[in-house]
Design a protein around this motif. Structure first.
Motif, PDB file in Angstrom:
ATOM      1  N   ALA A 165       0.064 -11.467  17.738  1.00 26.03           N
ATOM      2  CA  ALA A 165       0.590 -10.536  16.631  1.00 26.03           C
ATOM      3  C   ALA A 165      -0.689  -9.725  16.048  1.00 26.03           C
ATOM      4  O   ALA A 165      -1.739  -9.934  16.153  1.00 26.03           O
ATOM      5  N   THR A 166      -0.013  -8.593  15.261  1.00 25.08           N
ATOM      6  CA  THR A 166      -0.851  -7.735  14.509  1.00 25.08           C
ATOM      7  C   THR A 166      -0.769  -8.339  13.004  1.00 25.08           C
ATOM      8  O   THR A 166       0.307  -8.406  12.548  1.00 25.08           O
ATOM      9  N   VAL A 167      -1.848  -8.768  12.529  1.00 25.86           N
ATOM     10  CA  VAL A 167      -1.948  -9.418  11.118  1.00 25.86           C
ATOM     11  C   VAL A 167      -2.340  -8.406  10.275  1.00 25.86           C
ATOM     12  O   VAL A 167      -3.423  -7.769  10.230  1.00 25.86           O
ATOM     13  N   VAL A 168      -1.710  -8.359   9.195  1.00 29.91           N
ATOM     14  CA  VAL A 168      -1.883  -7.446   8.064  1.00 29.91           C
ATOM     15  C   VAL A 168      -2.113  -8.621   6.945  1.00 29.91           C
ATOM     16  O   VAL A 168      -1.398  -9.464   6.547  1.00 29.91           O
ATOM     17  N   ALA A 169      -3.275  -8.448   6.167  1.00 31.25           N
ATOM     18  CA  ALA A 169      -3.299  -9.673   4.986  1.00 31.25           C
ATOM     19  C   ALA A 169      -4.101  -8.947   3.810  1.00 31.25           C
ATOM     20  O   ALA A 169      -4.569  -8.078   3.372  1.00 31.25           O
ATOM     21  N   THR A 170      -3.256  -9.595   2.678  1.00 26.98           N
ATOM     22  CA  THR A 170      -3.631  -9.200   1.236  1.00 26.98           C
ATOM     23  C   THR A 170      -4.570 -10.098   0.693  1.00 26.98           C
ATOM     24  O   THR A 170      -4.626 -11.407   0.843  1.00 26.98           O
ATOM     25  N   THR A 187      -6.350  -5.070   6.201  1.00 21.19           N
ATOM     26  CA  THR A 187      -6.506  -5.513   4.911  1.00 21.19           C
ATOM     27  C   THR A 187      -6.072  -5.057   3.831  1.00 21.19           C
ATOM     28  O   THR A 187      -6.388  -3.783   4.073  1.00 21.19           O
ATOM     29  N   VAL A 188      -5.468  -5.485   2.712  1.00 14.83           N
ATOM     30  CA  VAL A 188      -4.884  -4.733   1.830  1.00 14.83           C
ATOM     31  C   VAL A 188      -5.317  -5.178   0.350  1.00 14.83           C
ATOM     32  O   VAL A 188      -5.447  -6.551   0.104  1.00 14.83           O
ATOM     33  N   ASP A 189      -6.102  -4.504  -0.398  1.00 16.33           N
ATOM     34  CA  ASP A 189      -6.721  -5.125  -1.764  1.00 16.33           C
ATOM     35  C   ASP A 189      -5.399  -5.106  -2.593  1.00 16.33           C
ATOM     36  O   ASP A 189      -4.918  -4.150  -3.134  1.00 16.33           O
ATOM     37  N   TYR A 190      -4.677  -6.230  -2.910  1.00 15.60           N
ATOM     38  CA  TYR A 190      -3.719  -6.246  -3.694  1.00 15.60           C
ATOM     39  C   TYR A 190      -3.945  -5.837  -5.177  1.00 15.60           C
ATOM     40  O   TYR A 190      -2.779  -5.798  -5.960  1.00 15.60           O
ATOM     41  N   ARG A 191      -4.873  -5.733  -5.536  1.00 19.78           N
ATOM     42  CA  ARG A 191      -5.202  -5.339  -6.999  1.00 19.78           C
ATOM     43  C   ARG A 191      -5.149  -3.844  -7.018  1.00 19.78           C
ATOM     44  O   ARG A 191      -5.079  -3.146  -8.048  1.00 19.78           O
ATOM     45  N   GLU A 192      -5.687  -2.974  -5.992  1.00 21.66           N
ATOM     46  CA  GLU A 192      -5.894  -1.486  -6.011  1.00 21.66           C
ATOM     47  C   GLU A 192      -4.625  -0.888  -5.126  1.00 21.66           C
ATOM     48  O   GLU A 192      -4.399   0.284  -5.383  1.00 21.66           O
TER      49      GLU A 192
END
Length: 325
Positions: A165-170, A187-192
């Motif tokens: 799978a392609t994984v996206v993580a916060t 990757t996603v910076d959930y704060r910004e």
């Protein structure tokens, strides 16, 4: 033996390293001489008085352990005294010994440190039972993992990547490099950043096929917005609250599914079935080096309060272990 007790709910100082009676194995149980346990979010909630153990479970915190079998109860077959194991627990891992249903035992995977194996049972059983068994994640799909730097998150990233799978993580920005090394494609910076926009961007507008969520209410609407058509949202935590508003129209339009599960309260037979699935499908990936336990640090079990303080800051990556040696 000694164990961490909670005489009164409260802050980390409520954890007391105490002399307690030794456990005795009942029918179908073994006693494990514990080398290490791991800190889970549920332990923090139990300490605060918000998550009591299920009926019949040990009053001591700790939902997993690694160690050596010290005694066999009646009707136990396939295991022997002296064997190195790790185990899924309903409680009692913060102790020098714990009684465990034999169906919740796993051998220490080949190539894994016998102490670090304490970081595996709870996350492996939680992630596999939700992402694979329930949500049916397949190769070529996109998996969104919230809390990517946690024990659950670091395991889910590796398992998703191993399954193709392609994984996206916060996660907070400081953890992104490690998460990419573990297999997160994005990757996603959930704060910004808005994770809905980011998921849509990296999937060219399609969305995530499976979302593993630890936040609950505060993320519910945005998680549905981030789903692909036919997507599956699995909620395993409520760090963002218990009650949220669900737009059924949006869910219907996507032919989506929302599920919520808990592991600790399941009957012994159900846990044994999950453990069998993990041993058959996940353990070979660990032994092949495609998944590994992620351990932030080890602390003596007598310093459990310090471990809880660390985990409450969420500064760690992976698991914090409590050792008896």
């Amino acid at each position: 033996m000694r164990a961490i007790t909670i005489p009164e709910p409260g802050g980390p100082e409520a954890l007391v390293w105490s002399e307690v009676p030794d456990p005795e194995p009942g029918p179908g149980e073994v006693v494990v001489d514990v080398r290490a346990s791991a800190v889970n979010r549920a332990d923090l909630l139990q300490r605060q008085g918000h998550y009591p153990p299920p009926p019949g479970a040990s009053a001591y915190p700790g939902l997993e352990c690694a160690g050596v079998i010290g005694a066999l109860g009646p009707d136990v077959t396939g295991w022997r005294v002296g064997q190195e194991v790790c185990a899924l627990l309903a409680g009692g891992g913060y102790a020098e010994r714990v009684a465990v249903p034999a169906g919740q035992l796993l051998p220490v995977p080949a190539g894994v440190d016998p102490v670090d194996a304490a970081a595996l049972p709870e996350v492996a059983c939680t992630v596999w039972s939700n992402v694979v068994r329930l949500a049916g994640l397949g190769a070529g799909e996109t998996l969104l993992v919230h809390g990517g730097g946690s024990g659950i998150g670091t395991f889910a990233i590796q398992l998703g990547a191993a399954l193709g799978a392609t994984v996206v993580a916060t996660a907070r920005k400081t953890k992104h490099r490690v998460l990419r090394e573990l297999g997160a494609a994005h990757t996603v910076d959930y704060r910004e950043q808005d994770f809905v926009e980011e998921v849509r961007r990296v999937t060219e507008g399609r969305g995530a096929d499976v979302i593993l969520d630890i936040m609950g209410a505060s993320y519910l609407g945005r998680n549905v917005a981030a789903l692909a058509t036919g997507g599956r949202l699995v909620v395993i935590g409520m760090q963002g609250g218990r009650k949220g508003e669900l737009d059924l129209g949006a869910l219907l339009a996507k032919r989506g599914t929302v599920a919520a599960t808990a592991l600790r309260s399941r009957p012994v037979a159900e846990k044994a079935e999950i453990v069998r699935g993990v041993r058959e499908q996940v353990w070979p990936l660990i032994e092949a080096g495609r998944i590994r336990p992620i351990v932030d640090r080890r602390l003596p079990m007598s310093r459990a309060a310090e471990a809880h303080q660390l985990c409450e800051t969420s500064e760690h990556v992976g698991k914090v272990l409590l050792t008896t040696g």
